[in-house]
Scaffold this active site. Structure first.
Site, PDB file in Angstrom:
ATOM      1  N   GLY A 170       0.757  -1.241   0.000  1.00  0.00           N
ATOM      2  CA  GLY A 170       0.000   0.000   0.000  1.00  0.00           C
ATOM      3  C   GLY A 170       0.787   1.290   0.000  1.00  0.00           C
ATOM      4  O   GLY A 170       0.190   2.374  -0.085  1.00  0.00           O
ATOM      5  N   PRO A 200       4.838  -5.068  -0.812  1.00  0.00           N
ATOM      6  CA  PRO A 200       4.767  -3.881  -1.665  1.00  0.00           C
ATOM      7  C   PRO A 200       4.553  -4.248  -3.128  1.00  0.00           C
ATOM      8  O   PRO A 200       5.149  -5.206  -3.628  1.00  0.00           O
ATOM      9  CB  PRO A 200       6.143  -3.242  -1.473  1.00  0.00           C
ATOM     10  CG  PRO A 200       7.051  -4.370  -1.116  1.00  0.00           C
ATOM     11  CD  PRO A 200       6.204  -5.366  -0.363  1.00  0.00           C
ATOM     12  N   GLY A 201       3.696  -3.521  -3.807  1.00  0.00           N
ATOM     13  CA  GLY A 201       3.491  -3.712  -5.244  1.00  0.00           C
ATOM     14  C   GLY A 201       3.862  -2.433  -5.973  1.00  0.00           C
ATOM     15  O   GLY A 201       4.948  -2.290  -6.529  1.00  0.00           O
ATOM     16  N   ARG A 202       2.944  -1.463  -5.884  1.00  0.00           N
ATOM     17  CA  ARG A 202       3.123  -0.174  -6.546  1.00  0.00           C
ATOM     18  C   ARG A 202       4.491   0.463  -6.265  1.00  0.00           C
ATOM     19  O   ARG A 202       5.157   0.961  -7.173  1.00  0.00           O
ATOM     20  CB  ARG A 202       2.019   0.770  -6.046  1.00  0.00           C
ATOM     21  CG  ARG A 202       1.913   2.097  -6.762  1.00  0.00           C
ATOM     22  CD  ARG A 202       0.911   3.004  -6.027  1.00  0.00           C
ATOM     23  NE  ARG A 202      -0.298   2.291  -5.659  1.00  0.00           N
ATOM     24  CZ  ARG A 202      -1.382   2.191  -6.413  1.00  0.00           C
ATOM     25  NH1 ARG A 202      -1.416   2.793  -7.578  1.00  0.00           N
ATOM     26  NH2 ARG A 202      -2.433   1.511  -5.989  1.00  0.00           N
ATOM     27  N   ARG A 219      -6.283   3.359 -15.610  1.00  0.00           N
ATOM     28  CA  ARG A 219      -6.401   4.027 -14.306  1.00  0.00           C
ATOM     29  C   ARG A 219      -7.060   5.412 -14.351  1.00  0.00           C
ATOM     30  O   ARG A 219      -7.891   5.711 -13.492  1.00  0.00           O
ATOM     31  CB  ARG A 219      -5.046   4.069 -13.588  1.00  0.00           C
ATOM     32  CG  ARG A 219      -4.517   2.662 -13.257  1.00  0.00           C
ATOM     33  CD  ARG A 219      -3.232   2.687 -12.444  1.00  0.00           C
ATOM     34  NE  ARG A 219      -3.463   3.183 -11.093  1.00  0.00           N
ATOM     35  CZ  ARG A 219      -3.106   4.359 -10.653  1.00  0.00           C
ATOM     36  NH1 ARG A 219      -2.465   5.203 -11.444  1.00  0.00           N
ATOM     37  NH2 ARG A 219      -3.380   4.725  -9.428  1.00  0.00           N
ATOM     38  N   TYR A 257     -10.392   5.429 -12.069  1.00  0.00           N
ATOM     39  CA  TYR A 257     -10.514   6.183 -10.830  1.00  0.00           C
ATOM     40  C   TYR A 257      -9.784   7.527 -10.850  1.00  0.00           C
ATOM     41  O   TYR A 257      -9.212   7.940  -9.855  1.00  0.00           O
ATOM     42  CB  TYR A 257     -10.133   5.352  -9.589  1.00  0.00           C
ATOM     43  CG  TYR A 257      -9.024   4.344  -9.741  1.00  0.00           C
ATOM     44  CD1 TYR A 257      -9.285   2.984  -9.585  1.00  0.00           C
ATOM     45  CD2 TYR A 257      -7.719   4.731 -10.009  1.00  0.00           C
ATOM     46  CE1 TYR A 257      -8.271   2.047  -9.709  1.00  0.00           C
ATOM     47  CE2 TYR A 257      -6.707   3.799 -10.123  1.00  0.00           C
ATOM     48  CZ  TYR A 257      -6.994   2.455  -9.975  1.00  0.00           C
ATOM     49  OH  TYR A 257      -5.993   1.526 -10.093  1.00  0.00           O
ATOM     50  N   CYS A 282     -12.792   3.758 -28.470  1.00  0.00           N
ATOM     51  CA  CYS A 282     -14.113   4.305 -28.760  1.00  0.00           C
ATOM     52  C   CYS A 282     -14.904   4.571 -27.486  1.00  0.00           C
ATOM     53  O   CYS A 282     -15.904   3.894 -27.207  1.00  0.00           O
ATOM     54  CB  CYS A 282     -14.867   3.372 -29.695  1.00  0.00           C
ATOM     55  SG  CYS A 282     -14.019   3.193 -31.255  1.00  0.00           S
ATOM     56  N   GLU A 283     -14.434   5.497 -26.711  1.00  0.00           N
ATOM     57  CA  GLU A 283     -15.047   5.910 -25.445  1.00  0.00           C
ATOM     58  C   GLU A 283     -14.664   7.362 -25.231  1.00  0.00           C
ATOM     59  O   GLU A 283     -13.474   7.681 -25.286  1.00  0.00           O
ATOM     60  CB  GLU A 283     -14.436   5.127 -24.270  1.00  0.00           C
ATOM     61  CG  GLU A 283     -14.997   3.757 -24.004  1.00  0.00           C
ATOM     62  CD  GLU A 283     -16.342   3.789 -23.325  1.00  0.00           C
ATOM     63  OE1 GLU A 283     -16.660   4.802 -22.657  1.00  0.00           O
ATOM     64  OE2 GLU A 283     -17.077   2.805 -23.479  1.00  0.00           O
ATOM     65  N   TYR A 293       0.017  -1.407 -12.298  1.00  0.00           N
ATOM     66  CA  TYR A 293      -1.410  -1.443 -12.646  1.00  0.00           C
ATOM     67  C   TYR A 293      -1.690  -0.815 -14.016  1.00  0.00           C
ATOM     68  O   TYR A 293      -2.724  -0.184 -14.217  1.00  0.00           O
ATOM     69  CB  TYR A 293      -2.254  -0.789 -11.529  1.00  0.00           C
ATOM     70  CG  TYR A 293      -1.986  -1.416 -10.185  1.00  0.00           C
ATOM     71  CD1 TYR A 293      -2.422  -2.707  -9.909  1.00  0.00           C
ATOM     72  CD2 TYR A 293      -1.261  -0.749  -9.200  1.00  0.00           C
ATOM     73  CE1 TYR A 293      -2.145  -3.313  -8.684  1.00  0.00           C
ATOM     74  CE2 TYR A 293      -0.970  -1.345  -7.980  1.00  0.00           C
ATOM     75  CZ  TYR A 293      -1.420  -2.623  -7.726  1.00  0.00           C
ATOM     76  OH  TYR A 293      -1.145  -3.218  -6.517  1.00  0.00           O
TER      77      TYR A 293
HETATM   78  C1  PLP Z   1      -2.793  -5.052  -3.868  1.00  0.00           C
HETATM   79  C2  PLP Z   1      -2.225  -5.715  -2.685  1.00  0.00           C
HETATM   80  C3  PLP Z   1      -0.919  -5.454  -2.295  1.00  0.00           C
HETATM   81  C4  PLP Z   1      -0.050  -4.437  -2.978  1.00  0.00           C
HETATM   82  O1  PLP Z   1      -0.574  -3.163  -2.870  1.00  0.00           O
HETATM   83  P1  PLP Z   1       0.249  -1.889  -3.408  1.00  0.00           P
HETATM   84  O2  PLP Z   1      -0.651  -0.743  -3.142  1.00  0.00           O
HETATM   85  O3  PLP Z   1       0.482  -2.112  -4.873  1.00  0.00           O
HETATM   86  O4  PLP Z   1       1.538  -1.851  -2.644  1.00  0.00           O
HETATM   87  C5  PLP Z   1      -0.412  -6.154  -1.215  1.00  0.00           C
HETATM   88  N1  PLP Z   1      -1.158  -7.064  -0.555  1.00  0.00           N
HETATM   89  C6  PLP Z   1      -2.424  -7.348  -0.915  1.00  0.00           C
HETATM   90  C7  PLP Z   1      -3.178  -8.368  -0.167  1.00  0.00           C
HETATM   91  C8  PLP Z   1      -3.003  -6.683  -1.983  1.00  0.00           C
HETATM   92  O5  PLP Z   1      -4.270  -6.946  -2.317  1.00  0.00           O
END
Ligand code: PLP
Length: 443
Positions: free
Chosen positions: A248, A291-293, A330, A334, A361-362, A391
């Site tokens: 997150g 961590p992802g983002r 994205r 949102y 086409c939107e 994402y």
């Molecule tokens: C999406 C998600 C993440 C990663 O979230 P980021 O905002 O991209 O860091 C980690 N854990 C879970 C369970 C998620 O659903």
């Protein structure tokens, strides 16, 4: 403009990433093109791992692969010592194809199918992150059939919802994910898990939000998770050995975004657990984050070719590119914001204001609204949109039957294609034509 990672401007006034001129990338691989700055991804991975080494004895950094996954990304995460979060049969298959050690994966999802669970058991995912008591029993039965035991974390909702600049503390979180701590539901689920013989509970998991700029929500969530662990211990004698605090952490998309560095998140979580666990008489659990983002977002640049520029006098100028909502949903989904630049004219004054739209086409296919670009922008120029590493590719669609763009990793002056551009034939490869619809068939 803001340069992320290794991005820079060369003597020709062109954008370079990883020491590679993006004009050359466009010529070689075409547009739209996802460019990933490999050195920046690695730097972000290391920021997490190295600060954990400084602050906490027993940890795991699991990259949330849903942010961006292809086999090269899984392999890079492996090299950097990360584990992986996966949420579907497809992510499991890709991870496996990359040769990733499956015991280092966490399988998430609020509605895992029996087929996916079967696949996950076959390939040996490390942890199932269980989202409901229904899943608990599904796992018990399927593991029993195979004469096995599976390790699980219970996903709970601590009643903290963190957003970009604030967090909301609620008694009962309204979410499709996880089992609420409130009302004793998580405690009851833990009791249930402990009664089962083919499911081995190792600890608890939560994920409090995304694009978070404020650590307070994490601090509160740690307290609530430790309270839960202490309550479960008091009631059942079970001691959680693992605690996952999810992902997150926010990133910089536009001017004014002030992300917290990964080091500060790690220091904050480590301190909260190191302080809070002994206070409750609990041993320090293995601390896991996902961590992802914050690993990939800023490392991505999407390169487009500028097409039609439509000026509506007194209203606005629409600048159309050869991609749009199919490669970056994205903004439409949102109202996400981005920054851009004319990548082959970085030296020009940025005095023209345009709204960047795609070719889908939107009417909602708008990538950036009212942004400055090079005054001399013209059809055929290259437009770079920044911080598109998370994402974007992973959310790409085939709307209007546009193929998925290629992905290239750049580093130290070289570029490697890691996902080929999809062909029209590949897109239609699964289409079937019944006999009665073939040309010349009798009507
Ligand atoms: C999406 C998600 C993440 C990663 O979230 P980021 O905002 O991209 O860091 C980690 N854990 C879970 C369970 C998620 O659903």
């Amino acid at each position: 403009m803001h340069f992320y990672g290794t991005a820079a401007q060369n003597a020709l006034g062109h954008l370079t990433v990883g020491g590679v001129d993006v004009v050359d990338l466009a010529r070689e691989y075409g547009t739209p093109l996802y460019i990933m700055d490999e050195a920046l991804i690695r730097r972000n991975c290391r920021a997490y791992v190295e600060s954990f080494r400084q602050h906490y004895p027993n940890f795991d950094v699991a990259y949330a692969s849903k942010a961006f996954l292809c086999t090269a990304m899984a392999a890079l995460a492996e090299q950097e010592g990360l584990s992986l979060d996966v949420v579907s049969g497809g992510e499991i298959a890709t991870t496996r194809q990359a040769g990733f050690p499956m015991e280092r994966t966490y399988f998430h999802g609020n509605n895992k199918s029996p087929e996916e669970i079967r696949l996950a058991m076959e390939v040996g995912v490390g942890r199932f992150v269980v989202d409901s008591t229904r899943e608990l029993h599904l796992l018990e039965n399927m593991a029993a059939e195979r004469g096995r035991t599976v390790r699980i974390l219970l996903r709970v909702t601590p009643g903290v919802e963190a957003h970009t600049h604030e967090y909301i503390s609620t008694g009962q979180l309204d979410s499709k994910f996880g089992i609420p701590i409130a009302g004793g539901l998580a405690l009851e689920a833990a009791r249930e898990a402990l009664r089962l013989s083919h499911v081995e509970l190792t600890g608890f998991h939560c994920h409090i939000g995304s694009q978070i700029f404020d650590l307070e929500g994490y601090r509160i969530a740690v307290q609530r998770m430790l309270d839960l662990a202490a309550a479960v211990r008091a009631e059942t004698g079970f001691t959680a050995s693992e605690l996952s605090m999810g992902g997150g952490l926010g990133v910089r998309y536009v001017e004014g975004d002030r992300p917290v560095p990964p080091e500060e998140l790690v220091a904050c979580l480590s301190a909260a657990v190191r302080g809070g666990a002994p206070e409750r008489g609990l041993p320090l659990p293995k601390l896991i984050i996902e961590p992802g983002r914050s690993i990939v977002a800023e490392a991505g640049t999407t390169l487009y070719t500028v097409g039609t520029i439509k000026e509506i006098p007194g209203v606005r100028t629409y600048l159309a590119v050869d991609g749009g909502m199919g490669d970056n949903i994205r903004p439409a989904l949102y109202h996400a914001e981005y920054e851009c630049a004319v990548a082959n004219k970085l030296g020009s004054e940025r005095t023209r204001r345009v709204t960047v739209v795609g070719r889908y086409c939107e009417s909602g296919d708008v990538l950036l609204t009212d942004v400055p670009v090079a005054a001399d922008v013209a059809p055929g120029d290259l437009l770079a949109v920044f911080a598109t590493g998370a994402y974007n590719y992973s959310m790409a669609s085939h709307y209007n039957r546009f193929p998925t763009p290629a992905v290239v990793f750049v580093s130290d002056g070289r570029a490697d294609l890691v996902v080929r551009r999809e062909s029209f034939a590949e897109m239609a490869a699964n289409d079937l034509l019944p006999e009665r619809l073939r040309a010349g068939a009798p009507r």
